[in-house]
Design a protein around this motif. Structure first.
Motif, PDB file in Angstrom:
ATOM      1  N   ALA A  46       0.823  -1.220   0.000  1.00 51.65           N
ATOM      2  CA  ALA A  46       0.000   0.000   0.000  1.00 51.65           C
ATOM      3  C   ALA A  46       0.855   1.267   0.000  1.00 51.65           C
ATOM      4  CB  ALA A  46      -0.933  -0.007   1.208  1.00 51.65           C
ATOM      5  N   SER A  47       2.112   1.152   0.425  1.00 54.76           N
ATOM      6  CA  SER A  47       2.993   2.326   0.417  1.00 54.76           C
ATOM      7  C   SER A  47       3.407   2.724  -0.999  1.00 54.76           C
ATOM      8  CB  SER A  47       4.245   2.038   1.261  1.00 54.76           C
ATOM      9  OG  SER A  47       5.046   1.035   0.649  1.00 54.76           O
ATOM     10  N   VAL A  48       3.289   1.783  -1.957  1.00 51.52           N
ATOM     11  CA  VAL A  48       3.683   2.089  -3.340  1.00 51.52           C
ATOM     12  C   VAL A  48       2.788   3.169  -3.948  1.00 51.52           C
ATOM     13  CG1 VAL A  48       3.947   1.140  -5.668  1.00 51.52           C
ATOM     14  CG2 VAL A  48       4.751  -0.164  -3.683  1.00 51.52           C
ATOM     15  N   PRO A  49       1.446   2.990  -3.962  1.00 56.67           N
ATOM     16  CA  PRO A  49       0.612   4.077  -4.506  1.00 56.67           C
ATOM     17  C   PRO A  49       0.613   5.320  -3.622  1.00 56.67           C
ATOM     18  CG  PRO A  49      -0.765   2.340  -3.586  1.00 56.67           C
ATOM     19  CD  PRO A  49       0.628   1.814  -3.607  1.00 56.67           C
ATOM     20  N   ARG A  50       0.915   5.135  -2.330  1.00 58.55           N
ATOM     21  CA  ARG A  50       0.921   6.305  -1.450  1.00 58.55           C
ATOM     22  C   ARG A  50       2.110   7.225  -1.746  1.00 58.55           C
ATOM     23  NH1 ARG A  50       1.579  10.295   0.343  1.00 58.55           N
ATOM     24  NH2 ARG A  50       1.283  11.132   2.441  1.00 58.55           N
ATOM     25  N   PHE A  51       3.288   6.674  -1.901  1.00 62.86           N
ATOM     26  CA  PHE A  51       4.494   7.491  -2.067  1.00 62.86           C
ATOM     27  C   PHE A  51       4.932   7.650  -3.527  1.00 62.86           C
ATOM     28  CE2 PHE A  51       4.863   5.773   2.290  1.00 62.86           C
ATOM     29  CZ  PHE A  51       4.923   6.968   2.985  1.00 62.86           C
ATOM     30  N   PHE A  52       4.324   6.876  -4.426  1.00 65.26           N
ATOM     31  CA  PHE A  52       4.668   6.985  -5.848  1.00 65.26           C
ATOM     32  C   PHE A  52       3.397   7.206  -6.661  1.00 65.26           C
ATOM     33  CE2 PHE A  52       7.900   4.396  -3.798  1.00 65.26           C
ATOM     34  CZ  PHE A  52       9.083   4.974  -4.232  1.00 65.26           C
ATOM     35  N   SER A  54       2.543   9.513  -8.561  1.00 70.89           N
ATOM     36  CA  SER A  54       2.706  10.093  -9.895  1.00 70.89           C
ATOM     37  C   SER A  54       2.915   9.026 -10.962  1.00 70.89           C
ATOM     38  CB  SER A  54       3.899  11.061  -9.911  1.00 70.89           C
ATOM     39  OG  SER A  54       5.093  10.384  -9.554  1.00 70.89           O
ATOM     40  N   LEU A  55       3.242   7.802 -10.546  1.00 64.35           N
ATOM     41  CA  LEU A  55       3.459   6.724 -11.510  1.00 64.35           C
ATOM     42  C   LEU A  55       2.136   6.149 -11.985  1.00 64.35           C
ATOM     43  CD1 LEU A  55       6.392   4.763  -9.792  1.00 64.35           C
ATOM     44  CD2 LEU A  55       6.556   6.458 -11.615  1.00 64.35           C
ATOM     45  N   SER A  56       2.165   5.596 -13.178  1.00 61.62           N
ATOM     46  CA  SER A  56       0.985   4.884 -13.683  1.00 61.62           C
ATOM     47  C   SER A  56       0.902   3.520 -13.007  1.00 61.62           C
ATOM     48  CB  SER A  56       1.071   4.721 -15.199  1.00 61.62           C
ATOM     49  OG  SER A  56       2.166   3.879 -15.532  1.00 61.62           O
ATOM     50  N   LYS A 234      -8.548  12.689  -4.492  1.00 61.78           N
ATOM     51  CA  LYS A 234      -7.268  13.272  -4.887  1.00 61.78           C
ATOM     52  C   LYS A 234      -6.129  12.392  -4.397  1.00 61.78           C
ATOM     53  CE  LYS A 234      -4.407  17.429  -4.479  1.00 61.78           C
ATOM     54  NZ  LYS A 234      -4.291  18.781  -3.864  1.00 61.78           N
ATOM     55  N   ILE A 235      -5.302  11.897  -5.335  1.00 63.48           N
ATOM     56  CA  ILE A 235      -4.171  11.070  -4.986  1.00 63.48           C
ATOM     57  C   ILE A 235      -3.165  11.890  -4.183  1.00 63.48           C
ATOM     58  CG2 ILE A 235      -2.233   9.729  -5.888  1.00 63.48           C
ATOM     59  CD1 ILE A 235      -4.850   8.361  -6.251  1.00 63.48           C
ATOM     60  N   GLY A 236      -2.688  11.317  -3.077  1.00 63.52           N
ATOM     61  CA  GLY A 236      -1.738  12.009  -2.219  1.00 63.52           C
ATOM     62  C   GLY A 236      -2.391  12.570  -0.974  1.00 63.52           C
TER      63      GLY A 236
END
Length: 325
Positions: A46-52, A54-56, A234-236
């Motif tokens: 879950a930390s991947v979409p949280r901290f990255f 901006s990536l697809s 909103k992502i982030g």
């Protein structure tokens, strides 16, 4: 004398009770460790979409694979220090339950009733199939009283393959993990906690196919939820909706990673079925004389591979569906 034998009997009973109690404690610790490992690995994903953010999603996939692999490696290192190992079947079970809970609590609201019923039925069938294969008999062949355990483990395949008058034992192999002789032995599956042999090979293929279908369905459902949520969340951000979205994205990435290797694994087993060869036989064919073809040449004798069990695609499929040995 009778008192002495009673003392020995009572001592053995106390010893067996202590062993059973110790085994039960280790099993409980192993199951608890598996549950914690599932939570830690899913939180790490879950930390991947949280901290990255901006990536697809496609770019997140290899990163998620690296994070998951690193988490498992670190967990294995820690469990060696603790002296307690996780249970692979429990790890599989808790992953199924984790994804199912995420679906029910978060994703389900964005899914049609028909697809919802389909996915819930798949998850229930996976749990049932996991129980069946975990408790199934793969085709254990009892040790003959005239042979020692050590002799059987080393020489049983040779004695079997050289005797054409005993076709019922023609493909009995020894599992080094279970220390048992298995008829039609393919491999030992840590994830399912059992050997795969003649009696449960078809169940294994059905269950593996079920995992691919269920995880693909989960990926499709989570994609629908993500697509709908991206228009409102909103992502982030750190609100509850954003955190739920991170978990859904991470579980979707996990499902895709599982599908990728499981499809390759399934294709391998389909190949083995079509050519009537087991995984153990393909890897260690030089251990079994019936797969060794001696050829003479100017450079000397050469041993090449041959498959005496290959009966053509149709014959091999029939034997898989209805084994004759």
């Amino acid at each position: 004398m009778a008192g002495k034998w009673r003392w020995i009997h009572n001592r053995n009973r106390r010893f067996n009770f202590n062993c059973d109690r110790s085994s039960g404690q280790m099993l409980s610790l192993s199951t608890l460790l598996s549950a914690l490992l599932v939570l830690v690995s899913q939180l790490a994903l879950a930390s991947v979409p949280r901290f990255f953010s901006s990536l697809s999603l496609v770019a997140m996939l290899p990163l998620a694979g690296f994070v998951f692999f690193a988490t498992i490696v670190c967990a294995r290192w820690l469990r060696k220090l603790a002296g307690v190992s996780a249970s692979p079947p429990a790890f599989v079970l808790f992953n199924i339950l984790f994804l199912w809970v995420v679906y029910i609590l978060v994703i389900r609201q964005a899914i049609s009733s028909l697809l919802d019923a389909f996915l819930n039925a798949e998850c229930a069938l996976l749990l049932f199939g996991l129980y069946r294969i975990f408790s199934s008999d793969p085709g254990i062949v009892p040790y003959e009283s005239s042979f020692s355990v050590e002799t059987q483990c080393k020489d049983l395949p040779k004695s079997i393959s050289s005797n054409e008058n005993i076709p019922v034992f023609s493909r009995v192999r020894n599992c080094s993990k279970c220390k048992a002789n298995i008829r039609g032995f393919d491999h030992h599956c840590p994830a399912f906690g059992n050997c795969i042999g003649q009696k449960n090979h078809r169940l294994f293929i059905i269950l593996l196919t079920g995992f691919v279908i269920a995880e693909s369905t989960y990926t499709m459902c989570s994609t629908k939820f993500i697509t709908r949520s991206l228009n409102t969340v909103k992502i982030g951000a750190e609100n509850q909706n954003a955190l739920s979205l991170y978990v859904v994205i991470s579980t979707m990435l996990f499902s895709v990673l599982q599908v990728l290797w499981q499809v390759v694994f399934l294709m391998w087993h389909v190949y083995c079925i079509l050519f009537n060869i087991k995984t153990e036989e393909w890897i260690n064919w030089n251990k079994y004389p019936e797969f060794q073809l001696k050829e003479e040449s100017q450079l000397g004798n050469r041993i090449s591979f041959t498959n005496p069990y290959d009966k053509g695609f149709i014959g091999n499929i029939k034997e898989f569906l209805r084994p004759t040995f």
